[in-house]
Design a protein around this motif. Structure first.
Motif, PDB file in Angstrom:
ATOM      1  N   SER A   1      -6.493  39.773  17.286  1.00  0.00           N
ATOM      2  CA  SER A   1      -5.853  40.189  16.034  1.00  0.00           C
ATOM      3  C   SER A   1      -6.572  39.546  14.859  1.00  0.00           C
ATOM      4  N   GLY A   2      -6.330  40.091  13.689  1.00  0.00           N
ATOM      5  CA  GLY A   2      -6.922  39.503  12.490  1.00  0.00           C
ATOM      6  C   GLY A   2      -6.484  38.069  12.301  1.00  0.00           C
ATOM      7  N   MET A   3      -5.225  37.771  12.614  1.00  0.00           N
ATOM      8  CA  MET A   3      -4.726  36.401  12.464  1.00  0.00           C
ATOM      9  C   MET A   3      -5.462  35.448  13.405  1.00  0.00           C
ATOM     10  N   LEU A   4      -5.641  35.858  14.662  1.00  0.00           N
ATOM     11  CA  LEU A   4      -6.335  34.991  15.610  1.00  0.00           C
ATOM     12  C   LEU A   4      -7.769  34.713  15.155  1.00  0.00           C
ATOM     13  N   ILE A   5      -8.454  35.740  14.679  1.00  0.00           N
ATOM     14  CA  ILE A   5      -9.838  35.558  14.229  1.00  0.00           C
ATOM     15  C   ILE A   5      -9.890  34.586  13.046  1.00  0.00           C
ATOM     16  N   ARG A   6      -8.955  34.724  12.112  1.00  0.00           N
ATOM     17  CA  ARG A   6      -8.954  33.824  10.945  1.00  0.00           C
ATOM     18  C   ARG A   6      -8.648  32.387  11.364  1.00  0.00           C
ATOM     19  N   LEU A   7      -7.736  32.211  12.308  1.00  0.00           N
ATOM     20  CA  LEU A   7      -7.429  30.860  12.787  1.00  0.00           C
ATOM     21  C   LEU A   7      -8.643  30.252  13.483  1.00  0.00           C
ATOM     22  N   ALA A   8      -9.341  31.057  14.278  1.00  0.00           N
ATOM     23  CA  ALA A   8     -10.522  30.563  14.967  1.00  0.00           C
ATOM     24  C   ALA A   8     -11.617  30.169  13.972  1.00  0.00           C
ATOM     25  N   ASN A   9     -11.808  30.992  12.950  1.00  0.00           N
ATOM     26  CA  ASN A   9     -12.803  30.662  11.924  1.00  0.00           C
ATOM     27  C   ASN A   9     -12.420  29.385  11.176  1.00  0.00           C
ATOM     28  N   ALA A  10     -11.124  29.221  10.907  1.00  0.00           N
ATOM     29  CA  ALA A  10     -10.665  28.012  10.224  1.00  0.00           C
ATOM     30  C   ALA A  10     -10.897  26.782  11.094  1.00  0.00           C
ATOM     31  N   ASP A  11     -10.658  26.911  12.386  1.00  0.00           N
ATOM     32  CA  ASP A  11     -10.889  25.780  13.294  1.00  0.00           C
ATOM     33  C   ASP A  11     -12.352  25.357  13.283  1.00  0.00           C
ATOM     34  N   ARG A  12     -13.233  26.342  13.286  1.00  0.00           N
ATOM     35  CA  ARG A  12     -14.661  26.022  13.281  1.00  0.00           C
ATOM     36  C   ARG A  12     -15.040  25.307  11.980  1.00  0.00           C
ATOM     37  N   ALA A  13     -14.518  25.786  10.860  1.00  0.00           N
ATOM     38  CA  ALA A  13     -14.886  25.205   9.563  1.00  0.00           C
ATOM     39  C   ALA A  13     -14.220  23.854   9.326  1.00  0.00           C
ATOM     40  N   ARG A  14     -13.001  23.685   9.815  1.00  0.00           N
ATOM     41  CA  ARG A  14     -12.214  22.493   9.483  1.00  0.00           C
ATOM     42  C   ARG A  14     -12.115  21.503  10.644  1.00  0.00           C
ATOM     43  N   GLU A  15     -12.650  21.904  11.826  1.00  0.00           N
ATOM     44  CA  GLU A  15     -12.506  21.086  13.038  1.00  0.00           C
ATOM     45  C   GLU A  15     -11.024  20.809  13.319  1.00  0.00           C
ATOM     46  N   SER A  16     -10.234  21.868  13.183  1.00  0.00           N
ATOM     47  CA  SER A  16      -8.793  21.756  13.434  1.00  0.00           C
ATOM     48  C   SER A  16      -8.466  22.395  14.778  1.00  0.00           C
ATOM     49  N   HIS A  17      -7.193  22.494  15.091  1.00  0.00           N
ATOM     50  CA  HIS A  17      -6.753  23.032  16.386  1.00  0.00           C
ATOM     51  C   HIS A  17      -5.672  24.101  16.213  1.00  0.00           C
ATOM     52  N   LEU A  18      -5.785  24.875  15.156  1.00  0.00           N
ATOM     53  CA  LEU A  18      -4.784  25.908  14.890  1.00  0.00           C
ATOM     54  C   LEU A  18      -4.802  26.977  15.978  1.00  0.00           C
ATOM     55  N   GLY A  19      -5.992  27.324  16.456  1.00  0.00           N
ATOM     56  CA  GLY A  19      -6.109  28.329  17.509  1.00  0.00           C
ATOM     57  C   GLY A  19      -5.423  27.899  18.792  1.00  0.00           C
ATOM     58  N   SER A  20      -5.455  26.617  19.092  1.00  0.00           N
ATOM     59  CA  SER A  20      -4.787  26.118  20.290  1.00  0.00           C
ATOM     60  C   SER A  20      -3.270  26.246  20.176  1.00  0.00           C
ATOM     61  N   VAL A  21      -2.739  26.022  18.966  1.00  0.00           N
ATOM     62  CA  VAL A  21      -1.299  26.198  18.758  1.00  0.00           C
ATOM     63  C   VAL A  21      -0.922  27.660  18.963  1.00  0.00           C
ATOM     64  N   TYR A  22      -1.729  28.545  18.391  1.00  0.00           N
ATOM     65  CA  TYR A  22      -1.501  29.986  18.572  1.00  0.00           C
ATOM     66  C   TYR A  22      -1.539  30.329  20.054  1.00  0.00           C
ATOM     67  N   TYR A  23      -2.562  29.879  20.752  1.00  0.00           N
ATOM     68  CA  TYR A  23      -2.749  30.191  22.172  1.00  0.00           C
ATOM     69  C   TYR A  23      -1.537  29.743  23.000  1.00  0.00           C
ATOM     70  N   GLU A  24      -1.116  28.520  22.795  1.00  0.00           N
ATOM     71  CA  GLU A  24      -0.005  27.975  23.588  1.00  0.00           C
ATOM     72  C   GLU A  24       1.252  28.828  23.453  1.00  0.00           C
ATOM     73  N   HIS A  25       1.610  29.167  22.236  1.00  0.00           N
ATOM     74  CA  HIS A  25       2.874  29.875  22.017  1.00  0.00           C
ATOM     75  C   HIS A  25       2.742  31.380  22.258  1.00  0.00           C
ATOM     76  N   ALA A  26       1.555  31.932  22.047  1.00  0.00           N
ATOM     77  CA  ALA A  26       1.341  33.346  22.381  1.00  0.00           C
ATOM     78  C   ALA A  26       1.442  33.557  23.889  1.00  0.00           C
ATOM     79  N   MET A  27       0.882  32.640  24.660  1.00  0.00           N
ATOM     80  CA  MET A  27       0.966  32.757  26.118  1.00  0.00           C
ATOM     81  C   MET A  27       2.412  32.613  26.589  1.00  0.00           C
TER      82      MET A  27
END
Length: 477
Positions: A105-131
């Protein structure tokens, strides 16, 4: 009709947890003002839930009712008394939502891009709760189909590939490198049986990442992941006090020697531990020699001792078909009968894997009703192709601090391409044996060099690889 509230809980957790980590950065990362963030998260949760309701196109009454309940807080119109299951079906609200599973989804892609730029873990939070949402949807009905389980795995793979591909922080997969080979590469690994030596429980994603790192075995990986998804669904239903259909967890592994059955068995044992099937998750291996005695009254005792050793873990019986291959005075039949009894008596404490050649194992299970009913699932381990055998060779080489040049790689491929892949071929063990032969030849070659460099001491060349017609032990011994 009682509405399952599990999806409502999972959806609310998805929205609330992501809102908590995104509310101060939603404009920057998603281009969404904070006041609209909850609405966008609710839309994401709806699309995710609808995708898994639509994945088998069944659109059951229980699933749709749970969806209405889950989204009522966020879409009041859906929660009104006027909104019915029939209305949702007729509206086409769920039509073709299943295709949402396979594309980020567009949201997942934006979170992944933010993680790469910020060295954050937003995508992991999304992954955990989406699963959690995905597993919850397919747990609503008492029967979960293979289509649904496969859809969850496709989605999991897509999300992880999106996070990894963009360079974001995917869920940790530490330990994958250690399990990246086959039984041939892991031959020195020992399994302890003292509970005090048990390592900490490993996260499921770490174990599945290690499974993915194994060379080849694509069908095996798929089946193991389906088993893991089913166990998660059962656990969710148990949490919600719903009826759980308990299928047998015992397995049959069929394949030629050296195809990774022990390595996968060890991972399955740990997956079962992580998901609460067994408490310890250690693997105990045995065969006919460890189960069949030569005297009356001793065979049952040997079998019990092995089951005791594997208690709260997994017992793998290799070449299980050999238990029935003996004369009138052979006690293999007694071993089989004792195994069947203990599998039933200790069904909540141990998982048993029967392993061996495909044809012989099929004959064994079909000829023994007690085994057939308790071992309903068979996982097939295919032989490795030439490129996979080369990859195993290089994996072993790297662990021993050797490496191959291009000429050696070509010679290894040619060697395996010329070999008879009949019953006696050892697959991964053949790669190990060829490596050992190559190291021996390498030693003879470099000892003639006056002052060999480090590179010469650690590089295998075409001259070190035996020719296709040379005598190298490639069998199962």
């Amino acid at each position: 009709m009682r509405v399952d509230e599990g999806l409502a809980v999972a959806v609310n957790q998805f929205i609330d947890r992501l809102y908590a980590v995104l509310q101060t950065v939603s404009q920057e990362i998603l281009g969404v003002p904070a006041e609209r963030l909850r609405e966008d998260l609710a839309t994401e949760a709806f699309n995710l839930s609808a995708a898994f309701i639509d994945c088998d196109q069944a659109h059951t009454e229980n699933q749709i009712a749970a969806l209405l309940e889950a989204l009522a807080r966020h879409y009041p119109a859906l929660g009104s008394a006027d909104a019915t299951v029939s209305d949702v079906r007729v509206s086409g609200l769920l039509a073709d939502k299943r295709f949402w599973i396979d594309e980020p989804s567009g949201m997942l892609i934006r979170l992944a891009n933010a993680d790469r730029a910020r060295e954050s873990h937003l995508g992991s939070v999304y992954y955990e709760h989406a699963m959690r949402v995905a597993h919850t949807v397919i747990s609503i009905d008492a029967f979960t189909s293979r289509v649904e389980l496969s859809a969850v795995e496709r989605y999991r793979t897509m999300v992880l590939h999106t996070l990894d591909g963009i360079g974001a922080h995917a869920p940790a997969a530490g330990g994958a490198e250690a399990g990246a080979g086959t039984a041939a590469a892991d031959a020195d690994e020992k399994t302890g049986t003292d509970p005090a030596d048990d390592p900490p429980v490993r996260p499921l994603d770490e174990l599945l990442a290690e499974l993915d790192e194994l060379i080849g075995l694509e069908k095996v990986k798929e089946e193991v992941k389906l088993v893991a998804n089913m166990l998660q669904v059962q656990n969710l239903r148990r949490e919600r006090d719903l009826i759980v259909v308990e299928p047998s967890r015992h397995l049959v592994f069929v394949g030629n020697p050296g195809t990774g059955k022990t390595t996968v068995g060890r991972l399955v044992a740990q997956i079962y531990r992580t998901l609460g099937v067994v408490e310890r998750g250690h693997l105990v291996e045995t065969d006919r020699s460890g189960l069949v005695a030569g005297f009356v009254g001793q065979t049952a005792k040997l079998v019990v001792e092995k089951f005791d050793e594997a208690d709260e873990g997994v017992l793998l019986i290799d070449e299980a078909y050999s238990l029935t291959r003996g004369g009138e005075r052979d006690f293999g039949r007694e071993a089989i009968d004792t195994v069947v009894k203990l599998v039933e008596d200790r069904r909540d404490r141990i998982v048993v894997i029967l392993a061996g050649y495909p044809v012989e194992m099929a004959d064994l299970v079909s000829a023994n009703p007690g085994l057939k009913s308790r071992f309903p699932k068979t996982i097939t381990f295919d032989d490795y192709d030439d490129d996979q055998l080369l990859a195993i060779f290089e994996l072993i080489s790297n662990k021993k601090q050797y490496h191959c040049d291009d000429g050696a790689r070509d010679a290894i491929r040619a060697f395996f391409a010329a070999q008879d892949r009949g019953r006696g071929f050892g697959n991964g063990r053949a790669s190990r044996n060829l490596f050992e032969a190559a190291v021996a030849r390498h030693a003879v070659r470099v000892v003639e060099l006056e002052n060999p460099t480090d590179d010469e001491l650690t590089t295998l060349t075409a001259d070190d690889i035996p020719g296709p017609d040379e005598d190298v032990a490639l069998g199962t011994d």
